[in-house]
Design an enzyme around this catalytic site. Structure first.
Site, PDB file in Angstrom:
ATOM      1  N   HIS A  27      -6.318  25.947  67.164  1.00  0.00           N
ATOM      2  CA  HIS A  27      -4.937  26.411  67.009  1.00  0.00           C
ATOM      3  C   HIS A  27      -4.464  26.144  65.585  1.00  0.00           C
ATOM      4  O   HIS A  27      -5.017  25.278  64.877  1.00  0.00           O
ATOM      5  CB  HIS A  27      -4.004  25.715  68.015  1.00  0.00           C
ATOM      6  CG  HIS A  27      -3.740  24.270  67.714  1.00  0.00           C
ATOM      7  ND1 HIS A  27      -2.684  23.844  66.923  1.00  0.00           N
ATOM      8  CD2 HIS A  27      -4.384  23.141  68.092  1.00  0.00           C
ATOM      9  CE1 HIS A  27      -2.703  22.526  66.835  1.00  0.00           C
ATOM     10  NE2 HIS A  27      -3.720  22.075  67.530  1.00  0.00           N
ATOM     11  N   CYS A  28      -3.454  26.902  65.152  1.00  0.00           N
ATOM     12  CA  CYS A  28      -2.800  26.658  63.868  1.00  0.00           C
ATOM     13  C   CYS A  28      -1.377  26.200  64.165  1.00  0.00           C
ATOM     14  O   CYS A  28      -1.109  25.638  65.222  1.00  0.00           O
ATOM     15  CB  CYS A  28      -2.837  27.897  62.985  1.00  0.00           C
ATOM     16  SG  CYS A  28      -2.037  29.332  63.725  1.00  0.00           S
ATOM     17  N   VAL A  29      -0.446  26.451  63.270  1.00  0.00           N
ATOM     18  CA  VAL A  29       0.926  25.964  63.452  1.00  0.00           C
ATOM     19  C   VAL A  29       1.627  26.659  64.612  1.00  0.00           C
ATOM     20  O   VAL A  29       2.402  26.048  65.340  1.00  0.00           O
ATOM     21  CB  VAL A  29       1.741  26.166  62.155  1.00  0.00           C
ATOM     22  CG1 VAL A  29       3.181  25.710  62.349  1.00  0.00           C
ATOM     23  CG2 VAL A  29       1.103  25.377  61.017  1.00  0.00           C
ATOM     24  N   ARG A  31      -0.166  29.461  66.633  1.00  0.00           N
ATOM     25  CA  ARG A  31      -1.007  30.325  67.462  1.00  0.00           C
ATOM     26  C   ARG A  31      -2.253  29.637  67.990  1.00  0.00           C
ATOM     27  O   ARG A  31      -2.846  28.794  67.295  1.00  0.00           O
ATOM     28  CB  ARG A  31      -1.450  31.543  66.641  1.00  0.00           C
ATOM     29  CG  ARG A  31      -0.384  32.544  66.347  1.00  0.00           C
ATOM     30  CD  ARG A  31      -0.749  33.389  65.139  1.00  0.00           C
ATOM     31  NE  ARG A  31      -0.466  32.701  63.896  1.00  0.00           N
ATOM     32  CZ  ARG A  31      -0.927  33.061  62.702  1.00  0.00           C
ATOM     33  NH1 ARG A  31      -1.708  34.115  62.611  1.00  0.00           N
ATOM     34  NH2 ARG A  31      -0.617  32.381  61.622  1.00  0.00           N
TER      35      ARG A  31
END
Length: 472
Positions: A27-29, A31
């Site tokens: 995951h990113c910030v 998504r």
């Protein structure tokens, strides 16, 4: 914030094809990022009905599910706990996704991997050059005079800011050498040495090459009767990219064949010596010519048919973002800054980003769902500040017509900027703050374009949304 229940997380997993369809996930910030074995198994309709999900899209071999800041990490941890797929890094997902890419996509990904790490330095330099423009640009604070011409005591500060701002561009081959050699699997410190070698002060400065060519005064090395031009590659991109590839591959080849006990004495010296020789004799002159040909073509289009250039780049840039191919144009921007004194492309990029934000902002007023309203509002602010992915993938592409309206506004603004010959001497923040990185004499045209991409996409999206609702 939607409640994070086991059932909701299970629904997300099922909607992307189930646990067995997930190769790796991270995951990113905002998504969840999946490398899926078969994206054809994704049930987009089911995914869109899950409360936690604010949007989804596929890009660069990854399937990304928009969850939201502050929530996505909790959803990811619960997903790992429920499925047992194990934690993975962004690099793991990128590498897995790259296996499904075609050669062109892998090439663009390579460029992205090289330029993204050095962007903070480049953007910072662009912003500082904007500050220097405020102090040295004529007609900003005083008619026909710059701020430092009226207030001479500020001249020293302006000169210091200019040196700090120009450093990243002056030593660009060093930054690229470090990042490129690291990306190709070599020792990044050797990449730094390679980049520094290519702009050594004993070489003819690349910016002076044109004058030296006219006056037939290009210095040369006499290699046993063979004359090799003794020129540097300040501001050049292609020469250091190709040379970095050669250096990294040669270093790895030598390490496999030289005993560990003497690698320190032989690997780096041989790799640098061979790469340096090949660079100055063949790679440098060849890629220098190719780079100048590319920039010459762009300059020709924007000088002779600027409306077409602005229309195409303004109307297509967001489409390039979807495919990830926009990263390839960073190299062209750097080349234009070096060879033409500024880039025509980056100001139009700003217009495209703002247009996506305006379309998303209109959707905030049109959406009935609170989640959609929140997503549209926050993503529009993000786009105005240069980060368009949440607005594009989370809002505009979901509803389709806002994305098209943004393209129309961006294309019109692109024509205005191109015909007005707006250029940026550096790359900064690709949104509303972007004016700081534009030559001050072009601010009027740039602000006109900005007004177009704020108003046109918003009005078109709002009117089309209302019309669509009435027909429904």
């Amino acid at each position: 914030m939607a409640k994070i229940s086991n059932e909701s997380v299970k629904q997300i997993v099922e909607a992307v094809g189930g646990k067995d369809n997930i190769a790796v996930a991270t995951h990113c910030v905002t998504r969840l990022r999946f490398a899926l074995k078969d994206e054809g198994k994704v049930d987009k309709e089911k995914l869109g009905k899950i409360d936690l999900v604010k949007g989804s899209f596929s890009a660069n071999g990854q399937y990304q599910v928009v969850i939201g800041q502050g929530t996505v990490d909790k959803v990811y941890d619960k997903m790992v706990e429920l499925t047992g797929i194990g934690h993975a890094s962004k690099e793991d997902v990128k590498n897995e996704a790259a296996k499904k890419m075609n050669p062109l996509q892998r090439f663009v990904k390579m460029l992205s991997d090289i330029f993204i790490p050095i962007l903070p330095a480049i953007v910072t330099a662009g912003l500082l050059m904007g500050l220097n423009n405020l102090l040295t640009g004529q007609g900003i604070f005083y008619a026909h005079k710059s701020f430092i011409q009226v207030h001479e005591s500020w001249a020293g500060l302006a000169d210091m800011i200019n040196i700090i701002a120009n450093t990243a561009f002056t030593f660009l081959p060093i930054l690229i050498g470090w990042s490129a050699v690291k990306r190709f699997g070599g020792n990044p410190l050797l990449g730094i040495v390679l980049g520094a070698m290519m702009i050594h002060p004993d070489l003819l400065n690349a910016y002076s090459y044109g004058e030296a060519l006219k006056s037939h005064s290009i210095p040369v090395w006499n290699l046993f009767g063979w004359h090799v031009n003794k020129i540097g590659y300040q501001g050049q991109v292609l020469p250091v990219l190709v040379s970095s590839f050669i250096l990294a591959k040669l270093e790895r080849w030598l390490k496999k064949r030289i005993p560990d006990a003497i690698q320190l004495l032989l690997v780096a010296p041989i790799a640098l010596l061979v790469t340096g020789f090949v660079t100055f004799v063949a790679v440098g002159p060849l890629t220098f010519g190719i780079g100048n040909w590319i920039t010459g073509l762009v300059v020709y289009v924007f000088n002779h048919v600027p409306a077409i250039g602005g229309l195409l780049y303004g109307g297509c840039y967001a489409l390039l973002v979807i495919t990830g191919m926009h990263q390839a144009f960073l190299a062209v921007d750097f080349q234009l800054i070096s060879s033409a004194g500024g880039t025509y492309l980056w100001p139009i990029l700003c217009m495209s980003n703002i247009a996506q934000g305006s379309a998303a902002l209109a959707m905030m007023f049109l959406a009935k769902n609170k989640v959609d309203k929140g997503m549209a509002g926050t993503s529009s602010v993000s786009a105005y500040l240069g980060i368009t992915e949440p607005a594009m993938f989370g809002v505009n592409l979901r509803f389709k017509y806002p994305f098209v309206c943004a393209l129309i506004g961006s294309a019109i603004a692109g024509i205005v900027l191109a015909t007005g010959h707006v250029k940026a001497p550096a790359i900064g923040v690709g949104g509303i703050p972007g004016f700081l990185s534009i030559f001050p004499h072009s601010w009027g045209t740039f602000f006109t374009g900005m007004a177009i991409v704020i108003v046109v996409p918003f009005v078109l999206t709002f009117l089309f949304g209302k019309l669509k609702r009435q027909k429904a």
